[in-house]
Design a protein around this motif. Structure first.
Motif, PDB file in Angstrom:
ATOM      1  N   GLY A  11      12.810 -15.937  -5.919  1.00 23.54           N
ATOM      2  CA  GLY A  11      11.930 -15.087  -5.578  1.00 23.54           C
ATOM      3  C   GLY A  11      11.766 -13.803  -6.611  1.00 23.54           C
ATOM      4  N   GLY A  15      12.457  -6.861  -4.195  1.00 24.78           N
ATOM      5  CA  GLY A  15      13.820  -7.062  -3.783  1.00 24.78           C
ATOM      6  C   GLY A  15      14.689  -7.745  -5.043  1.00 24.78           C
ATOM      7  N   GLU A  36      10.553 -17.695  -9.754  1.00 25.15           N
ATOM      8  CA  GLU A  36       9.206 -17.328  -9.102  1.00 25.15           C
ATOM      9  C   GLU A  36       8.407 -18.399  -8.974  1.00 25.15           C
ATOM     10  OE1 GLU A  36       8.277 -14.694  -7.146  1.00 25.15           O
ATOM     11  OE2 GLU A  36       6.474 -16.023  -6.918  1.00 25.15           O
ATOM     12  N   GLN A  37       7.823 -18.612  -7.744  1.00 26.08           N
ATOM     13  CA  GLN A  37       6.929 -19.763  -7.507  1.00 26.08           C
ATOM     14  C   GLN A  37       5.725 -19.612  -7.889  1.00 26.08           C
ATOM     15  OE1 GLN A  37       6.851 -20.624  -3.520  1.00 26.08           O
ATOM     16  NE2 GLN A  37       5.716 -18.877  -2.758  1.00 26.08           N
ATOM     17  N   VAL A  49       1.446   0.182   0.260  1.00 26.44           N
ATOM     18  CA  VAL A  49       1.731   1.642   0.264  1.00 26.44           C
ATOM     19  C   VAL A  49       3.077   2.204   0.529  1.00 26.44           C
ATOM     20  CG1 VAL A  49       0.918   2.011   2.863  1.00 26.44           C
ATOM     21  CG2 VAL A  49       0.407   3.881   1.150  1.00 26.44           C
ATOM     22  N   ARG A 100      -0.298  -4.318  -5.363  1.00 30.42           N
ATOM     23  CA  ARG A 100       1.055  -5.173  -5.528  1.00 30.42           C
ATOM     24  C   ARG A 100       1.377  -5.927  -6.834  1.00 30.42           C
ATOM     25  NH1 ARG A 100       5.335  -8.006  -2.464  1.00 30.42           N
ATOM     26  NH2 ARG A 100       5.578 -10.270  -3.421  1.00 30.42           N
ATOM     27  N   ARG A 123       9.184 -23.232  -7.980  1.00 32.48           N
ATOM     28  CA  ARG A 123       9.665 -23.244  -6.493  1.00 32.48           C
ATOM     29  C   ARG A 123      11.217 -23.790  -6.403  1.00 32.48           C
ATOM     30  NH1 ARG A 123       8.422 -22.324  -1.267  1.00 32.48           N
ATOM     31  NH2 ARG A 123       9.284 -23.910  -0.028  1.00 32.48           N
ATOM     32  N   ILE A 124      12.037 -23.047  -5.799  1.00 33.24           N
ATOM     33  CA  ILE A 124      13.333 -23.642  -5.378  1.00 33.24           C
ATOM     34  C   ILE A 124      13.367 -23.798  -3.791  1.00 33.24           C
ATOM     35  CG2 ILE A 124      15.804 -23.074  -5.483  1.00 33.24           C
ATOM     36  CD1 ILE A 124      14.463 -23.182  -8.319  1.00 33.24           C
ATOM     37  N   TRP A 167      -5.579  -9.192   6.216  1.00 33.38           N
ATOM     38  CA  TRP A 167      -5.454  -8.100   5.114  1.00 33.38           C
ATOM     39  C   TRP A 167      -6.613  -8.442   4.172  1.00 33.38           C
ATOM     40  CZ3 TRP A 167      -0.058  -8.224   2.204  1.00 33.38           C
ATOM     41  CH2 TRP A 167      -0.084  -7.074   1.338  1.00 33.38           C
ATOM     42  N   ASP A 270      12.647  -9.289   3.023  1.00 37.84           N
ATOM     43  CA  ASP A 270      12.107  -9.841   3.954  1.00 37.84           C
ATOM     44  C   ASP A 270      12.728 -11.453   4.395  1.00 37.84           C
ATOM     45  OD1 ASP A 270      10.511  -8.169   4.077  1.00 37.84           O
ATOM     46  OD2 ASP A 270       8.460  -9.010   4.105  1.00 37.84           O
ATOM     47  N   GLY A 282       8.442  -2.364   4.427  1.00 36.61           N
ATOM     48  CA  GLY A 282       9.038  -3.500   3.628  1.00 36.61           C
ATOM     49  C   GLY A 282       9.483  -3.446   2.298  1.00 36.61           C
ATOM     50  N   THR A 283       8.731  -2.914   1.734  1.00 41.33           N
ATOM     51  CA  THR A 283       9.101  -3.009   0.108  1.00 41.33           C
ATOM     52  C   THR A 283      10.373  -2.071   0.051  1.00 41.33           C
ATOM     53  OG1 THR A 283       6.896  -2.967  -0.284  1.00 41.33           O
ATOM     54  CG2 THR A 283       8.238  -2.397  -2.231  1.00 41.33           C
TER      55      THR A 283
HETATM   56  C1  LIG Z   1      -0.326  -7.469   5.752  1.00 42.75           C
HETATM   57  C2  LIG Z   1       0.958  -6.905   5.010  1.00 42.75           C
HETATM   58  C3  LIG Z   1       0.778  -5.722   4.470  1.00 42.75           C
HETATM   59  C4  LIG Z   1       2.031  -5.104   4.113  1.00 42.75           C
HETATM   60  N1  LIG Z   1       1.707  -3.847   3.663  1.00 42.75           N
HETATM   61  C5  LIG Z   1       2.837  -3.072   3.051  1.00 42.75           C
HETATM   62  C6  LIG Z   1       2.801  -1.856   2.729  1.00 42.75           C
HETATM   63  O1  LIG Z   1       1.834  -1.178   2.766  1.00 42.75           O
HETATM   64  N2  LIG Z   1       4.050  -1.339   2.165  1.00 42.75           N
HETATM   65  C7  LIG Z   1       5.082  -2.076   1.947  1.00 42.75           C
HETATM   66  O2  LIG Z   1       6.037  -1.384   2.084  1.00 42.75           O
HETATM   67  N3  LIG Z   1       5.267  -3.129   2.588  1.00 42.75           N
HETATM   68  C8  LIG Z   1       4.264  -3.980   3.093  1.00 42.75           C
HETATM   69  N4  LIG Z   1       4.286  -5.017   3.524  1.00 42.75           N
HETATM   70  C9  LIG Z   1       5.512  -5.807   3.475  1.00 42.75           C
HETATM   71  C10 LIG Z   1       6.073  -6.044   2.162  1.00 42.75           C
HETATM   72  O3  LIG Z   1       5.009  -6.922   1.355  1.00 42.75           O
HETATM   73  C11 LIG Z   1       7.346  -6.942   2.187  1.00 42.75           C
HETATM   74  O4  LIG Z   1       8.219  -6.549   3.000  1.00 42.75           O
HETATM   75  C12 LIG Z   1       7.993  -6.824   0.807  1.00 42.75           C
HETATM   76  O5  LIG Z   1       7.365  -7.387  -0.393  1.00 42.75           O
HETATM   77  C13 LIG Z   1       9.309  -7.507   0.743  1.00 42.75           C
HETATM   78  O6  LIG Z   1       9.885  -7.583  -0.506  1.00 42.75           O
HETATM   79  P1  LIG Z   1      10.708  -9.124  -1.062  1.00 42.75           P
HETATM   80  O7  LIG Z   1      11.079  -8.680  -2.475  1.00 42.75           O
HETATM   81  O8  LIG Z   1      11.914  -9.172   0.030  1.00 42.75           O
HETATM   82  O9  LIG Z   1       9.718 -10.338  -0.684  1.00 42.75           O
HETATM   83  P2  LIG Z   1       8.385 -10.740  -1.219  1.00 42.75           P
HETATM   84  O10 LIG Z   1       7.676  -9.398  -1.805  1.00 42.75           O
HETATM   85  O11 LIG Z   1       7.932 -11.456   0.053  1.00 42.75           O
HETATM   86  O12 LIG Z   1       8.661 -11.782  -2.367  1.00 42.75           O
HETATM   87  C14 LIG Z   1       9.050 -12.962  -2.354  1.00 42.75           C
HETATM   88  C15 LIG Z   1       8.888 -13.733  -3.567  1.00 42.75           C
HETATM   89  O13 LIG Z   1       9.621 -14.907  -3.771  1.00 42.75           O
HETATM   90  C16 LIG Z   1       8.387 -15.937  -4.100  1.00 42.75           C
HETATM   91  N5  LIG Z   1       9.035 -17.181  -3.406  1.00 42.75           N
HETATM   92  C17 LIG Z   1       9.004 -17.520  -1.969  1.00 42.75           C
HETATM   93  N6  LIG Z   1       9.535 -18.570  -1.846  1.00 42.75           N
HETATM   94  C18 LIG Z   1       9.878 -18.937  -3.025  1.00 42.75           C
HETATM   95  C19 LIG Z   1      10.853 -20.266  -3.312  1.00 42.75           C
HETATM   96  N7  LIG Z   1      11.038 -21.241  -2.520  1.00 42.75           N
HETATM   97  N8  LIG Z   1      10.898 -20.437  -4.747  1.00 42.75           N
HETATM   98  C20 LIG Z   1      10.706 -19.663  -5.697  1.00 42.75           C
HETATM   99  N9  LIG Z   1      10.078 -18.277  -5.236  1.00 42.75           N
HETATM  100  C21 LIG Z   1       9.476 -18.092  -3.885  1.00 42.75           C
HETATM  101  C22 LIG Z   1       7.339 -15.347  -3.341  1.00 42.75           C
HETATM  102  O14 LIG Z   1       6.112 -16.084  -4.361  1.00 42.75           O
HETATM  103  C23 LIG Z   1       7.251 -13.831  -3.889  1.00 42.75           C
HETATM  104  O15 LIG Z   1       6.842 -13.597  -4.934  1.00 42.75           O
HETATM  105  C24 LIG Z   1       3.207  -5.753   4.086  1.00 42.75           C
HETATM  106  C25 LIG Z   1       3.100  -7.201   4.635  1.00 42.75           C
HETATM  107  C26 LIG Z   1       2.171  -7.613   4.980  1.00 42.75           C
HETATM  108  C27 LIG Z   1       1.928  -9.007   5.447  1.00 42.75           C
END
Ligand SMILES: Cc1cc2nc3c(=O)[nH]c(=O)nc-3n(C[C@H](O)[C@H](O)[C@H](O)COP(=O)(O)OP(=O)(O)OC[C@H]3O[C@@H](n4cnc5c(N)ncnc54)[C@H](O)[C@@H]3O)c2cc1C
Length: 385
Positions: A11, A15, A36-37, A49, A100, A123-124, A167, A270, A282-283
């Motif tokens: 991913g 994060g 990254e998928q 935001v 984003r 994708r893994i 969204w 997440d 979440g970010t």
């Molecule tokens: C409607 C909505 C609005 C939001 N607004 C905000 C906001 O305003 N501010 C904020 O801080 N947060 C917001 N969030 C939450 C935020 O997007 C996440 O909490 C944050 O991006 C989490 O980061 P992460 O790196 O854990 O995961 P993610 O950002 O989800 O990244 C995971 C990555 O892994 C990749 N992936 C998934 N499965 C696989 C696999 N099997 N193999 C390879 N790659 C894979 C995905 O393509 C993705 O690029 C929002 C979420 C939603 C749904």
């Protein structure tokens, strides 16, 4: 002493990319692969935001990244809440909006500049595909395949919340973060909106499932939904349309994991636990996980099991506290209907207090005029009996 671990990160979201960079920077001897998928420039949704405090902590950890993110962000320092169509501005809340895809592109170039290898469109499905790595980090988001593959170990609970979300984007320019509670004959529709680029805003819509059904949204096509929501909020959109980008209705999941790591596999962001879009952190949570995990690995002397245990020990109390706050926020939105009798000031005050993380003193510091107006209204009501 530089470590020489072989690390796989599933991913390339905020994060995974931050963790990759922070470990690579301290340990040129590590081999770090991010899988990254998606292709490099693909992303779902529009802008996100962040509260400025959510980025402040990055200054100490990675000043260059902090500077680049700030330079790309749109700054808004007021929340305007609409209740019964009356605007209540609350100042002193600084938010940074950013596309984003831009945030990811900045982070990708920071990671690769430290020697991190990113493999796109890969994708893994399970950690089994990654034998030979010393450490596997599941940073693959809310629907994590890594978590699912080891569900018997992580014992995650994935609970889709009741409210419906979609969204959208818009070309309306927002001068503040706007939270709009629009009462309709179907029920309340809520818009969470903000500017993330000079001429683009995010417009996320939320409503409870009964409102959604009464409005016939279960039977509308994507385009009909988009136009319907545009009409509901037309008085706020200043003639602009809502823009769709696979903007399907969904129920955000609330994820908690009983265990954070198993063997040489660990979850962050997440994939590990969610907060909720309604507290917009979440970010930040994903970043803070990445920083804590990188610190534990960088200082762990190559003992992967010990580093993962240290990550959980150091990070879990804060993360759990944020999840509690997120749950209070979720419940506040899910029960918005019960606060319709409130005046706009009472409603705005209730909103500011919903997570339990803000108290009167803080409110007095950030917007004394708002608190004074609220207190005067309450005092007036008490006098009137
Ligand atoms: C409607 C909505 C609005 C939001 N607004 C905000 C906001 O305003 N501010 C904020 O801080 N947060 C917001 N969030 C939450 C935020 O997007 C996440 O909490 C944050 O991006 C989490 O980061 P992460 O790196 O854990 O995961 P993610 O950002 O989800 O990244 C995971 C990555 O892994 C990749 N992936 C998934 N499965 C696989 C696999 N099997 N193999 C390879 N790659 C894979 C995905 O393509 C993705 O690029 C929002 C979420 C939603 C749904």
């Amino acid at each position: 002493m530089s470590l020489s671990l072989k690390i796989a990160i599933v991913g390339g979201g905020p994060g995974g990319l931050l963790f990759a960079k922070l470990v690579a920077r301290e340990n040129p001897g590590c081999r770090i692969d991010v899988f990254e998928q998606n292709p490099a420039d693909a992303t779902y949704g529009f802008g996100i935001v962040l509260a400025d405090v959510a980025l402040d902590f990055l200054k100490d950890v990675d000043d260059d990244l902090h500077t680049d993110l700030l330079a790309a962000a749109e700054r808004q320092d007021t929340i305007t809440l609409y209740h019964h169509r009356q605007a209540v501005p609350i100042r002193g809340n600084v938010f940074l909006g950013i596309p984003r895809v831009r945030l990811l592109n900045i982070m990708q170039s920071h990671a690769t500049s430290q020697g991190v290898n990113i493999e796109y469109a890969k994708r893994i499905a399970s950690p089994d595909a990654l034998s030979g790595y010393d450490l596997i980090v599941g940073a693959d988001g809310v629907n994590s395949a890594i978590r699912d593959a080891l569900q018997h170990e992580f014992q995650a609970v994935v609970e889709p919340r009741v409210n419906k979300w979609a969204w959208y984007g818009t070309r309306r320019r927002f001068d503040s973060v706007e939270l709009i509670f629009e009462q309709t004959r179907y029920g309340i529709f809520i818009a969470h909106s903000y500017r993330y680029a000079p001429d683009h805003g995010t417009f996320v819509i939320e409503c409870d499932p009964d409102t959604w059904k009464r409005a016939g949204l279960d039977a509308k096509s994507d385009d009909e939904s988009r136009r319907f929501c545009g009409e509901i909020f037309s008085r706020y959109l200043e003639g602009e349309e809502l823009i769709s980008n696979r903007s399907l209705w969904f129920n955000p999941s609330f994820v908690t994991s009983k265990r954070w790591h198993s063997g040489n596999v660990v979850l962050i962001g997440d994939a590990l636990k969610t907060v909720h879009p309604s507290i917009g952190s979440g970010t930040r949570m994903a970043y803070e996980d990445a920083v804590a995990l990188a610190k534990a690995v960088n200082e762990g002397g190559g003992d992967v099991g010990g580093s993962l245990a240290e990550f959980e020990r150091a990070r879990r109390p804060t993360a759990d506290g944020f999840q509690d706050a997120a749950m209070r926020s979720i419940l506040w939105y899910e029960t918005a209907e019960t606060r319709q009798h409130m005046t706009p000031l009472e409603f705005a005050y209730s909103y500011m207090m919903r997570t339990g993380k803000v108290n009167r003193d803080r409110l007095r510091r950030i917007d004394p005029d708002f608190l004074a107006a609220y207190e005067a209204e309450i005092a007036g009501k008490e006098l009137a009996g």
